[in-house]
Design a protein around this motif. Structure first.
Motif, PDB file in Angstrom:
ATOM      1  N   LYS A 111       0.838  -1.205   0.000  1.00  0.00           N
ATOM      2  CA  LYS A 111       0.000   0.000   0.000  1.00  0.00           C
ATOM      3  C   LYS A 111       0.868   1.247   0.000  1.00  0.00           C
ATOM      4  O   LYS A 111       0.605   2.205  -0.755  1.00  0.00           O
ATOM      5  CB  LYS A 111      -0.928  -0.008   1.217  1.00  0.00           C
ATOM      6  CG  LYS A 111      -1.873   1.181   1.251  1.00  0.00           C
ATOM      7  CD  LYS A 111      -2.829   1.089   2.429  1.00  0.00           C
ATOM      8  CE  LYS A 111      -3.795   2.271   2.422  1.00  0.00           C
ATOM      9  NZ  LYS A 111      -4.774   2.185   3.544  1.00  0.00           N
ATOM     10  N   ALA A 151      -6.574   0.038  -6.175  1.00  0.00           N
ATOM     11  CA  ALA A 151      -7.262   0.177  -4.886  1.00  0.00           C
ATOM     12  C   ALA A 151      -6.860   1.473  -4.186  1.00  0.00           C
ATOM     13  O   ALA A 151      -7.702   2.176  -3.609  1.00  0.00           O
ATOM     14  CB  ALA A 151      -6.950  -1.026  -3.994  1.00  0.00           C
ATOM     15  N   ASP A 157     -10.252  -0.868   0.013  1.00  0.00           N
ATOM     16  CA  ASP A 157      -9.377  -1.862   0.631  1.00  0.00           C
ATOM     17  C   ASP A 157      -8.654  -2.704  -0.416  1.00  0.00           C
ATOM     18  O   ASP A 157      -9.247  -3.149  -1.396  1.00  0.00           O
ATOM     19  CB  ASP A 157     -10.207  -2.776   1.544  1.00  0.00           C
ATOM     20  CG  ASP A 157      -9.339  -3.558   2.512  1.00  0.00           C
ATOM     21  OD1 ASP A 157      -8.644  -4.488   2.064  1.00  0.00           O
ATOM     22  OD2 ASP A 157      -9.362  -3.246   3.716  1.00  0.00           O
ATOM     23  N   LEU A 158      -7.363  -2.953  -0.184  1.00  0.00           N
ATOM     24  CA  LEU A 158      -6.551  -3.703  -1.130  1.00  0.00           C
ATOM     25  C   LEU A 158      -7.051  -5.128  -1.325  1.00  0.00           C
ATOM     26  O   LEU A 158      -6.839  -5.735  -2.387  1.00  0.00           O
ATOM     27  CB  LEU A 158      -5.085  -3.751  -0.665  1.00  0.00           C
ATOM     28  CG  LEU A 158      -4.177  -2.595  -1.085  1.00  0.00           C
ATOM     29  CD1 LEU A 158      -4.655  -1.264  -0.533  1.00  0.00           C
ATOM     30  CD2 LEU A 158      -2.735  -2.865  -0.665  1.00  0.00           C
ATOM     31  N   TRP A 160      -9.860  -6.194  -1.964  1.00  0.00           N
ATOM     32  CA  TRP A 160     -10.814  -6.336  -3.071  1.00  0.00           C
ATOM     33  C   TRP A 160     -10.095  -6.695  -4.368  1.00  0.00           C
ATOM     34  O   TRP A 160     -10.675  -7.366  -5.229  1.00  0.00           O
ATOM     35  CB  TRP A 160     -11.620  -5.053  -3.247  1.00  0.00           C
ATOM     36  CG  TRP A 160     -12.631  -4.835  -2.162  1.00  0.00           C
ATOM     37  CD1 TRP A 160     -12.639  -3.855  -1.218  1.00  0.00           C
ATOM     38  CD2 TRP A 160     -13.791  -5.645  -1.898  1.00  0.00           C
ATOM     39  NE1 TRP A 160     -13.716  -3.995  -0.372  1.00  0.00           N
ATOM     40  CE2 TRP A 160     -14.448  -5.088  -0.765  1.00  0.00           C
ATOM     41  CE3 TRP A 160     -14.332  -6.789  -2.483  1.00  0.00           C
ATOM     42  CZ2 TRP A 160     -15.609  -5.635  -0.233  1.00  0.00           C
ATOM     43  CZ3 TRP A 160     -15.488  -7.335  -1.949  1.00  0.00           C
ATOM     44  CH2 TRP A 160     -16.105  -6.760  -0.852  1.00  0.00           C
ATOM     45  N   ILE A 161      -8.853  -6.284  -4.512  1.00  0.00           N
ATOM     46  CA  ILE A 161      -8.082  -6.655  -5.701  1.00  0.00           C
ATOM     47  C   ILE A 161      -7.842  -8.164  -5.713  1.00  0.00           C
ATOM     48  O   ILE A 161      -7.994  -8.830  -6.754  1.00  0.00           O
ATOM     49  CB  ILE A 161      -6.737  -5.901  -5.751  1.00  0.00           C
ATOM     50  CG1 ILE A 161      -6.982  -4.386  -5.818  1.00  0.00           C
ATOM     51  CG2 ILE A 161      -5.900  -6.369  -6.929  1.00  0.00           C
ATOM     52  CD1 ILE A 161      -7.700  -3.929  -7.063  1.00  0.00           C
TER      53      ILE A 161
END
Length: 419
Positions: A111, A151, A157-158, A160-161
Motif C-alpha cells: 500500500k 485500490a 481496501d486492497l 478487493w483486488i
C-alpha cells in the motif's frame, strides 16, 4: 481410446487427491506429513499423465448455436453467483481482520509502495518504509504490487483486488471446463473446484484474502497456463513477463522451454519471448525505479536461509501445519534444503523435458504437451522444497492443476484421438 480414457481417470484421481491434500487434509495434524508427500506425488503424476493426452489446442471462440448459447447462459449465471459469494466472504474478511502489519506486513508494505508511486515519487518506491517494523526495505517485484495502485487510487481496501483476481481465476475455469463431455469424471472435478472455492473463502488457516497478495500471482500463473493451452506465442510471452515480475516460481521451466522452441526450430518465437521480456522488464522495473532496486531484489535468495531460520525460531507452526518438505529437514538443515531447492528447481524440469523428448523422438512414444507438463513439474518441485512453506503459496500449483485437468477432462471423444 480406452488407454486415453484410463489416463483421464488417473488424471482425475491425482487431481482429487492433490486438492484434498492442500485443503481439508490439513485440518488433521497427523495427516499433514503424509499429505505433503502425496501432494508432491500427485503433482508429478498430473505432469506425467498429460504427456499422453492429445496436444492442447484451447480456443477462445464461442460457437453460435442453441446448445452453446444455453451453456454460455449457465456459465454466466455461475459466475454471477460466485461473484456474489466472493463479495460476501471478502467483506467478512475485511471486517474481521483489519489490515495491520503486525498480523501480516505484505499488504501494508505494498500500500505504501503504491502511494509513493501514485504520488509520482518513483525513485522512492523501494526506499525504506519507516512506518513498518521501524524501517523495512520493500522486496516485492513490480507486477505483484502495481495492481494495488487501483485500490489506492480508488481509496478502497486492497483485499478487493485479491478478490477480483480470485473471481477471474474461477471464471477462467468455468469457461474452459465442459462437464458434459466426460460425464463419469466431471462431477469429481466440479466437486474439487467447489471445495477449493469454499476452502479459500471460509477457512481461517489459509489467509489468502485477508493477509496476502497471492491472488494476483495465481491469476498470472493461470493466464500463463491458459496461454500454454492455447499456444499463442505473444500471449505466452506477456504472461511469462508478468509471472517473472511477480513470483519466479517457474524459473526452472524457462530454460527447457526456450530449448524446446529451439529444438522445434521456432527461433523467431524465442526471439519474441525474449524481446517481450526485455520490454516489460524495462517498462515495469528499470525505467521507473532504476537499477538499484533490481540489484537489491537479485540478492534476496541469499537471505532466504536467514529468513527461514527466524521463522523456525519464531513460528515453527508454519512448517508443521503446511505442506512442503521443510518439516522433514528441520531447523538444522535449512541450508541443505535451500541448496536442494535451487539445484532441483533447475535440474528436474530440464531432465524431465529431455527425457520426454527422447521418449517421443527416439522411442516413438506418443507424447505431447511437453512444455505444459514441464511447467507443472517446475511448480511442484519449487513449492515442495521452498524454504518457508506458507500455505497460500501452494495454491498457485493447485490452481494450475485445476485449469489443466479441467481442460483435458473436457475433451470430446473425437478429440481424444491422437494423430
Amino acid at each position: 481410446m480406452k488407454k486415453l480414457l484410463t489416463v483421464e481417470h488417473s488424471l482425475t484421481a491425482a487431481f482429487v487427491a492433490e486438492t484434498i491434500c492442500v485443503t481439508y487434509a490439513l485440518l488433521f495434524p497427523a495427516l499433514i506429513p503424509a499429505a505433503s508427500i502425496l501432494y508432491c506425488i500427485c503433482g508429478l503424476m498430473i505432469a506425467g499423465l498429460i504427456l499422453f493426452l492429445p496436444q492442447a489446442k484451447q480456443s477462445f471462440s464461442i460457437k453460435e448455436n442453441a446448445h452453446h448459447l444455453s451453456t454460455l447462459s449457465f456459465r454466466i449465471v455461475a459466475v454471477i453467483i460466485m461473484a456474489i459469494e466472493l463479495f460476501h466472504f471478502c467483506k467478512k474478511w475485511i471486517e474481521d481482520a483489519p489490515m495491520n502489519y503486525h498480523d501480516a506486513d505484505m499488504l501494508p508494505i505494498m500500500k505504501i509502495m503504491s502511494q509513493r508511486f501514485l504520488s509520482g515519487h518513483f525513485s522512492q518506491v523501494y526506499n525504506i518504509i519507516p512506518e513498518i517494523w521501524n524501517g523495512i526495505h520493500p522486496v516485492y517485484l513490480p507486477a505483484m504490487w502495481m495492481p494495488f495502485n487501483i485500490a489506492v487510487a480508488g481509496n478502497f481496501d486492497l483485499r478487493w483486488i485479491t478478490t477480483i483476481c480470485l473471481m477471474l481465476i474461477f471464471t477462467i475455469f468455468i469457461f474452459v471446463f465442459h462437464p458434459s463431455h466426460q460425464k463419469k469424471v466431471s462431477p469429481f472435478i466440479l466437486l474439487c473446484a467447489f471445495l477449493f472455492f469454499w476452502w479459500i473463502s471460509t477457512s481461517e488457516t489459509q489467509g489468502i484474502v485477508p493477509y496476502t497478495e497471492e491472488g494476483i500471482v495465481i491469476f498470472y500463473y493461470m493466464l500463463l497456463t491458459l496461454a500454454l493451452l492455447n499456444g499463442n506465442i505473444w500471449f505466452i510471452a506477456v504472461c511469462i513477463a508478468l509471472c517473472g515480475l511477480s513470483r519466479y516460481a517457474f524459473i526452472g521451466w524457462l530454460i527447457p522451454y526456450g530449448l524446446i522452441l529451439v529444438y522445434k526450430k521456432r527461433v523467431p518465437d524465442l526471439i519474441k519471448l525474449i524481446a517481450t521480456g526485455i520490454v516489460c522488464f524495462l517498462l515495469l522495473m528499470i525505467i521507473p525505479f532504476g537499477w538499484a532496486p533490481f540489484i537489491n531484489l537479485l540478492s534476496l535468495p541469499d537471505r532466504y536461509i536467514d529468513f527461514a531460520t527466524r521463522v523456525w525460531h519464531d513460528s515453527p507452526i508454519v512448517f508443521s501445519s503446511s505442506l512442503g518438505f521443510a518439516k522433514f529437514f528441520g531447523a538444522g538443515r535449512i541450508a541443505l534444503q535451500h541448496h536442494l531447492l535451487i539445484i532441483l528447481s533447475f535440474a528436474v524440469p530440464f531432465l524431465f523435458a529431455v527425457i520426454a523428448i527422447w521418449l517421443r523422438d527416439k522411442k516413438n512414444y506418443r507424447i505431447r504437451n511437453i512444455s505444459l507438463a514441464t511447467f507443472k513439474i517446475s511448480l511442484v518441485v519449487f513449492y515442495s522444497f521452498i524454504d518457508v512453506p506458507y500455505l497460500y503459496l501452494f495454491y498457485t500449483s493447485s490452481f494450475v492443476s485445476l485449469l489443466i485437468v479441467g481442460y483435458f477432462i473436457s475433451l470430446r471423444e473425437e478429440e481424444m484421438i491422437i494423430q
